[in-house]
Every structure is written in C-alpha cells, then in structure tokens.
Design an enzyme around this catalytic site. Structure first.
Site, PDB file in Angstrom:
ATOM      1  N   LYS A  80     -21.389  73.073 104.361  1.00 17.92           N
ATOM      2  CA  LYS A  80     -20.389  73.796 105.140  1.00 17.92           C
ATOM      3  C   LYS A  80     -19.115  73.873 104.303  1.00 17.92           C
ATOM      4  O   LYS A  80     -18.780  72.897 103.610  1.00 17.92           O
ATOM      5  CB  LYS A  80     -20.146  73.002 106.429  1.00 17.92           C
ATOM      6  CG  LYS A  80     -19.148  73.579 107.413  1.00 17.92           C
ATOM      7  CD  LYS A  80     -18.993  72.613 108.609  1.00 17.92           C
ATOM      8  CE  LYS A  80     -18.165  73.173 109.749  1.00 17.92           C
ATOM      9  NZ  LYS A  80     -18.032  72.204 110.860  1.00 17.92           N
ATOM     10  N   SER A 155     -19.302  74.886 115.204  1.00 17.50           N
ATOM     11  CA  SER A 155     -18.692  75.625 114.121  1.00 17.50           C
ATOM     12  C   SER A 155     -19.543  75.673 112.846  1.00 17.50           C
ATOM     13  O   SER A 155     -19.392  76.592 112.051  1.00 17.50           O
ATOM     14  CB  SER A 155     -17.334  75.015 113.774  1.00 17.50           C
ATOM     15  OG  SER A 155     -17.487  73.685 113.289  1.00 17.50           O
ATOM     16  N   SER A 179     -20.299  70.361 116.709  1.00 19.22           N
ATOM     17  CA  SER A 179     -20.513  71.396 115.695  1.00 19.22           C
ATOM     18  C   SER A 179     -21.711  71.232 114.783  1.00 19.22           C
ATOM     19  O   SER A 179     -21.991  72.131 113.993  1.00 19.22           O
ATOM     20  CB  SER A 179     -19.263  71.540 114.842  1.00 19.22           C
ATOM     21  OG  SER A 179     -18.338  72.325 115.532  1.00 19.22           O
TER      22      SER A 179
HETATM   23  N1  GLN Z   1     -16.707  73.643 119.550  1.00 23.42           N
HETATM   24  C1  GLN Z   1     -15.837  72.516 119.510  1.00 23.42           C
HETATM   25  C2  GLN Z   1     -14.442  72.977 119.201  1.00 23.42           C
HETATM   26  O1  GLN Z   1     -14.253  74.130 119.082  1.00 23.42           O
HETATM   27  C3  GLN Z   1     -16.306  71.517 118.502  1.00 23.42           C
HETATM   28  C4  GLN Z   1     -16.027  71.925 117.124  1.00 23.42           C
HETATM   29  C5  GLN Z   1     -16.523  70.927 116.098  1.00 23.42           C
HETATM   30  O2  GLN Z   1     -17.308  70.035 116.425  1.00 23.42           O
HETATM   31  N2  GLN Z   1     -16.003  71.067 114.887  1.00 23.42           N
HETATM   32  O3  GLN Z   1     -13.551  72.206 119.076  1.00 23.42           O
END
Ligand code: GLN
Length: 492
Positions: A80, A155, A179
């Site tokens: 990532k 994400s 994420s």
């Molecule tokens: N979807 C969650 C957020 O937007 C988690 C994101 C993540 O785990 N980086 O904060």
C-alpha cells in the site's frame, strides 16, 4: 507461466527451491499480469519494474550460490502506498505528497527486503487511509476484480484487488479501523489486523497513531501468517512496538478447533444494514465452526454499539494532529500562491488535501478544542476503555469471537460518497478491534446468494493470541475449500 499466478507464496517458495522457476521469471510473469489487469483495476500507483527485476536477479544469484535470505527469497510482494520506500515516491493517495520521495524505508519494507521479497510496486488507497472504498484516492479509484463497477473496499483497496487478479500472491496494507479486513472481505481474500504493537509503525505515514497497524493480505491463511512473521517483532524505532518474541504461527496451525469456545456478539446479530446474503453466509460459517468442534457461546458487549461514534472522534483527533506537519515547508507540495507563510501554508493545505481529509481535520480539531474536549474526545476515550474492559471480560469465557467482517458485499461506485455516515458504517464490525488493540482476521466464507460477491468472516482474538486466531481461520479455510477452488476466483 499463468499457473504460477495463482500459487500461494508457500508454493512459490517450493517452486523456487526446486528450481522449477527463477525469481526473475516470477517477477516477469507478475509484471506481465499487471500489464494485462491493471488497466482494468488500477491497483498500482507506481510500478517498480526495474527494482523488482534487479532484486529478483540478486535473489537468483544468491540461490545459485546456495545462500538464500529466507525460504521466500525471490517471491514478489507489493505495498500500500502508505509504507515509505527509500528512493521511491510514497504518495499516501494524496496530492500533498505527490512528489514525496522518502529518504528511508519502513521497517516492514526493510524486513521483507531482508527476507529477499521482490517489490513489484506501490498500491492504491483512500487518501491518508481515510475511507472504505478507495474512492477518496486523489489518483482515481481501484476497481473490484469480481465486478469492475464496484469498489474493492478500503482504505487498502489496491493490494486485495491485485492479489485477487493473480498479480501478486501477497501484500501489505494498514488497518486503523478496518482497512485491511474490510477490503479483504470485499475482494474475497484473507486480511489480518495484528495486535497493536506487533508490527512496527516506523516509516508508515501516520493517520491515527494509537490505532494504526500494518497487516498482511494473502489468498491463504498460511501465507498471511508467514508474511506477518517476516515483518513482526520488536523494533526500537517504534516506541509502541512490543518487545517480545514472535511465535511461529505455523506450529500447530493444523490442530483444528475441537473444544474451542467461540463467542458470537449479541449486539451484532440485528445490525441495521446487514445484507441478508451476508448474514446467511456468516450464519452458515458459525454452523461450520460448530461442526468442526467449536462450542458457540453468545456474549454481550454493549459498548460495541458506541464504537463507531467513539472511533470517529479518536481517529480524526489524532489525524488532525498528525496532519499538521503538511505545511508546505517540510514535504512535497508547496503552493505558489500566498504572500506570506501563513497564506502559503493555508493555500498548500487547501490545494493538497481532498474533501474527506479536510472533513476529518475539521472533526478532529473540533473534538479537541478547549470547550468541547471533555464532551467529545474525553467521552470517546472513556468509551474506548469500556470496550477494552468488556472484551477482557469476554475472553474469560471464550477463546475467540466471530462476526461478519463487513455489513455488505462490494458496493457500486458512488453509492456512499455523498453520505459520509453510510461510508463510516462499513467499519461497524472491525472498529472495536482497533479500539481495543486486539487481533482480527477476515477470511472468505463464500459468495453472497444476493449478488455472487465474496463475503468475509471476521475472527477476533485477544492481544498477542494470533496463533489461536490463525489456527481457527486455517481450519475453517481448509474445510470450506474457497481459497483452493479455481472456480472461486474473479473472471478477469
Ligand atoms: N474506514 C475507516 C476510516 O475511514 C478505517 C480506515 C483505516 O482503517 N485506515 O477511518
């Protein structure tokens, strides 16, 4: 070569050691696959073909001398684009870091490099890892290989999309609120959120430091466990890194789950927005666990209802502080407009950050502001303590806890971007695990009868009990046979 694309890293390690394939051939085959699939899925933000081939050549030379760096020397990997990679742009999915070239690599990257893994490239994500669909990436969304009109989750959407297109056997993401687990669920692969502190955060661009944790993606539970072992363990460069030996997760992974006690969270059973097809497959998964010898126990964790609200105060609060460093002076983007430093900083942040990041900064600064601190941030921290307390009490009764990983399967582009709250609810099942610092894994439990898209089962374990978690996940995976069934792959 095409049969190599769907082999696990463990199988590739054997093929390399039997000289059935070289590391250079492997890297070439996967880069050629990227030529084929990436125009459709847009998983890559940057391909590092030259580095991959150079590293592969070195791996082959080591092997020829009988000196492998690890059993996985020459197996490809991708990251990532949140992991700093020395000399290779690391954008965080943001315009503000478009030209940022880190002077050092994250510990995860260094350890994988030391094990001989070859880096294919940097993969897409929601800007600053804020989101559940990759639609907030400043560089355009990644598409789900099962249906190109749908999101891969987020994400960390890039790694599972590439893995499930046969482009790489495994990869790294980060999980602050879900994420890794949510995109793994939506793409039909395995994703792990390790115990907070198990994997070093050094060189991972910070979102919410008390929640961020790096986690592996793979197509099999064993591969995910192996990739985790390659990078986990104490790192003096991260003050929150746990100074403890990492056990061998493969030891006893075949032992099954006879007699294990597995908790089902009462408060999750009637979650609003839980798709019927997801509920059906997850209920079937519970029955399968029971058939495999586990005892299912209903547990009550009332604080879980408040986890999302608390998370959306704690995470933005920490983000607003972490993101203060993007001032136009120290990193990458600097606006040409603005006649003094204050104006320049403000113009840079306005031009460089996208709408979701700006929303989080506003939420976070508000929650931390003098008049509201106790009412919002303070309250959220108390909720966090309650979640930890209730979970600790639950582990007195059960070894593991199960739930769906995500309330729905992969959704269509645009379905949730206009309504931030509906996007935030994607993490309803995953966020409590981050709040408590526990370990969690998402594994496929079939395709939803509603839409033929993958459904993920989440298995949660107490801190540092990854071994039990992997053991149960592996038993389930072997019995279901999803990962080993060529019919259970996207047609891309
Ligand atoms: N979807 C969650 C957020 O937007 C988690 C994101 C993540 O785990 N980086 O904060």
């Amino acid at each position: 070569m095409s049969e190599l694309l769907w082999k696990s890293a463990k199988e590739l390690s054997e093929a390399l050691s039997n000289k059935e394939v070289s590391a250079v051939e492997l890297a070439q085959a996967m880069l050629a696959r990227a030529d084929e699939v990436d125009p459709k899925i847009h998983a890559f933000l940057k391909r590092t073909d030259e580095i991959a081939l150079e590293q592969a050549k070195a791996a082959d030379e080591r092997r020829a001398r009988g000196e492998t760096s690890s059993a996985f020397d020459g197996v490809p990997v991708a990251y990532k684009d949140i992991f700093c990679t020395k000399g290779v742009t690391t954008t965080m999915g943001s315009k503000i870091l478009e030209t940022f070239v880190p002077p050092y690599s994250a510990t995860v990257v260094e350890r994988c490099e030391a094990a001989g893994l070859t880096m294919l490239g940097k993969l897409n994500l929601d800007e600053f890892a804020m989101g559940s669909s990759t639609e907030w990436s400043a560089y355009g969304p990644t598409k789900n290989p099962w249906d190109l009109e749908r999101v891969p989750g987020g994400s960390s959407g890039g790694p599972p999309a590439l893995i499930m297109s046969g482009g790489v056997p495994w990869g790294w993401g980060t999980d602050t609120g879900g994420s890794v687990r949510q995109p793994a669920a939506l793409c039909g692969c395995v994703g792990v959120k390790p115990t907070y502190g198990l994997v070093s955060r050094y060189g991972i661009i910070a979102f919410a430091s008390s929640l961020d944790q790096a986690g592996p993606f793979a197509r099999t539970v064993e591969d995910a466990a192996i990739l985790l072992m390659l990078a986990a363990g104490h790192d003096p460069m991260d003050a929150t890194s746990i100074p403890q030996e990492v056990p061998n997760y493969l030891d006893g992974i075949d032992a099954g789950i006879q007699g294990m006690k597995i908790g089902i969270v009462k408060e999750f059973t009637d979650t609003e927005g839980l798709q019927p097809g997801v509920k059906q497959r997850v209920d079937e998964a519970y029955t399968r666990l029971e058939r495999l010898g586990a005892e299912l126990v209903e547990i009550s964790l009332p604080s879980f209802q408040y986890a999302i609200s608390a998370y959306y105060l704690v995470a933005p609060a920490e983000a607003s502080s972490n993101l203060a460093r993007y001032d136009g002076v120290r990193y990458a983007l600097r606006s040409d407009e603005g006649t003094d430093i204050v104006k320049m900083t403000s113009r840079t942040r306005d031009e460089g950050f996208g709408p979701e990041v700006k929303r989080r900064i506003m939420l976070g600064t508000y929650a931390l502001s003098a008049g509201y601190y106790d009412a919002y941030y303070g309250k959220a921290q108390k909720t966090r303590s309650l979640i930890i307390k209730e979970l600790d009490a639950a582990y007195e009764k059960v070894d593991l806890i199960v739930s769906p990983s995500s309330p729905d399967t992969a959704f269509k582009f645009g379905a949730k971007t206009a309504d931030p709250l509906s996007m935030y609810l994607s993490d309803i099942f995953t966020v409590p695990v981050n709040m408590a610092g526990n370990a969690g894994i998402s594994i496929p439990c079939g395709l939803s009868p509603d839409d033929n898209l993958p459904v993920g089962l989440q298995i949660i374990a107490k801190s540092l009990d990854e071994k039990t978690m992997f053991r149960a996940a592996h038993a389930f995976e072997q019995d279901l046979g999803f990962a080993s069934d060529p019919g259970m792959r996207p047609q891309i």
